[in-house]
Design an enzyme around this catalytic site. Structure first.
Site, mmCIF file in Angstrom:
data_model
loop_
_atom_site.group_PDB
_atom_site.id
_atom_site.type_symbol
_atom_site.label_atom_id
_atom_site.label_comp_id
_atom_site.label_asym_id
_atom_site.label_seq_id
_atom_site.Cartn_x
_atom_site.Cartn_y
_atom_site.Cartn_z
ATOM 1 N N THR A 89 -98.467 45.994 19.874
ATOM 2 C CA THR A 89 -97.083 45.614 19.583
ATOM 3 C C THR A 89 -96.153 45.623 20.795
ATOM 4 O O THR A 89 -95.490 44.617 21.080
ATOM 5 C CB THR A 89 -96.528 46.563 18.497
HETATM 6 ZN ZN LIG Z 1 -97.411 44.748 16.205
#
Ligand SMILES: [Zn+2]
Length: 427
Positions: A89
């Site tokens: 992320t």
């Molecule tokens: Zn992510």
């Protein structure tokens, strides 16, 4: 600043306090650096960048996201978008707003150490390090460039937006709070768009986490994941309806992406490094699709014993990470890497205990694996209608956004040519 920040909804809707940037002149450490371009005072054609964390490209085919489908049908989509490696992320969200691969922008993981900052450990959960510009200054996020060129930017959550990178914060921003639900996030964005053109942001980001969370907890093929898709799509329907109601439907250029996909995994596909070596002198920065670690004094032999191929896993030193990943040269990349086969997890019993739950979905694998693919959908006056362009890399999003904003892009790894066919001729 509170009154400016709130627009209509901030204090009424949001659990966390609303944060505002310092006064603009004080916030900027340097004057515009890329030539004379200045954004117009009025933000008549805002650019809105949306990320649906963990939204795998083929989720679009489930028939559960009619708003996204309608945006694609009336706009442009790429066949798919490749994340950068590692497909996790923080690195990828920062890539999307800098156009730099993680090895260059320096946010190489969600948890990091840096030899130039001894004793400091970056954690995605630690507001102090997330807000420390030293971790982010190898990149120049788009909102910083927008402000340097006289514009305004707003972030309804985005990785990197809580630190004064190169001295500048977004004009309007919110500290990450998972308790703010998808609909509340959309309402904040609509509040910003409702500002008078001279106050409205030129660039707005919007971030949803629920699809990633459900993918991890229940797996990419679960009913819970499908419910999360429907929730986010409903929030996007509110967004689109709100934009139309404000008369901005023909003015906002909207780009919807994700940071990575999701692969199904499970308790039967966990690899425990403790079963192979004594891990007590290994300092783990990450476990999951891969394990990354440094050897503490006395741990060198254990680290070396892991090197090589194992069933469902390969361990290397950082200088031997496969070249196609374009990863491993930044000083923050740990010395050792054990990469699991897609769908497998590499971990330790201690890490698993601290995590507290078993995963049914994971990402972080080879960024070219089909399960790691993300979508790219773009809609608005700058984009063609009903077009499909070939697959792009996520480094290509940044130069496109800079082009839409008409500001010079900072040095980056992307190429506007790869999205040129998404644009209306002459744009
Ligand atoms: Zn992510």
């Amino acid at each position: 600043m509170a009154a400016r920040c709130a627009a209509l909804l901030c204090t009424a809707l949001l659990l966390a306090g609303c944060a505002a940037a310092p006064a603009r002149d004080a916030a900027l450490a340097s004057p515009p650096r890329d030539g004379p371009a200045r954004l117009p005072a009025d933000a008549d054609a805002p650019v809105l960048l949306v990320s649906i964390d963990g939204f795998r490209a083929d989720y679009l085919d489930r028939g559960l996201t009619p708003t996204l489908q309608a945006l694609a049908d009336a706009g442009v989509r790429a066949e798919y978008m490749r994340p950068s490696y590692p497909s996790i992320t923080f690195p990828n969200h920062y890539t999307l707003v800098t156009g730099l691969r993680p090895d260059r922008h320096g946010v190489v993981a969600n948890f990091m150490t840096d030899p130039t900052m001894p004793g400091v450990r970056f954690s995605m959960f630690d507001r102090a390090t997330v807000g420390d510009a030293r971790w982010w200054n190898d990149g120049r996020p788009l909102w910083t460039s927008v402000r340097e060129h006289g514009g305004r930017a707003a972030t309804m959550f985005w990785v990197g937006s809580e630190a004064p990178v190169h001295g500048a914060m977004p004009e309007y921003w919110r500290p990450f709070d998972i308790a703010v639900d998808s609909r509340q996030r959309v309402e904040q964005v609509l509040g910003w768009l409702a500002l008078a053109p001279a106050e409205r942001p030129h660039l707005i980001t919007l971030y949803f986490d629920i699809v990633d969370t459900m993918g991890h907890l229940h797996g990419p093929d679960s009913p819970e994941l499908d419910a999360a898709l429907a929730e986010v799509d409903a929030a996007l329907a509110t967004l689109v309806a709100g934009i139309d109601a404000q008369g901005l439907g023909e003015r906002v250029n909207l780009v919807v992406v994700s940071d990575h996909g999701m692969a199904a995994t499970g308790p039967d596909r966990e690899l425990y490094l403790d079963d192979l070596v004594d891990v007590s002198r290994l300092d783990f920065l990450w476990t999951g699709a891969y394990a990354s670690f440094d050897a503490l004094p006395g741990g060198e032999d254990a680290a070396r014993q892991l090197l090589g191929g194992h069933p469902h896993m390969t361990c290397t030193t950082r200088d031997r990470i496969p070249e196609r990943y374009r990863f491993g040269t930044h000083r923050r990349v740990p010395a050792y890497f054990c990469e699991a086969e897609p769908g497998w997890q590499v971990t330790t019993r201690d890490a698993m205990q601290r995590k507290g739950h078993r995963l049914r979905g994971e990402h972080g694998y080879d960024n070219r694996h089909p399960d790691m693919r993300a979508p790219f959908i773009a809609h608005g006056p700058a984009f063609r209608r009903g077009a499909v362009i070939p697959a792009i890399d996520n480094v290509d999003v940044y130069p496109l956004l800079a082009h839409l904003l008409a500001i010079p892009p900072a040095d980056n790894d992307g190429d506007l040519a790869h999205t040129r066919d998404a644009l209306v001729p002459g744009r």
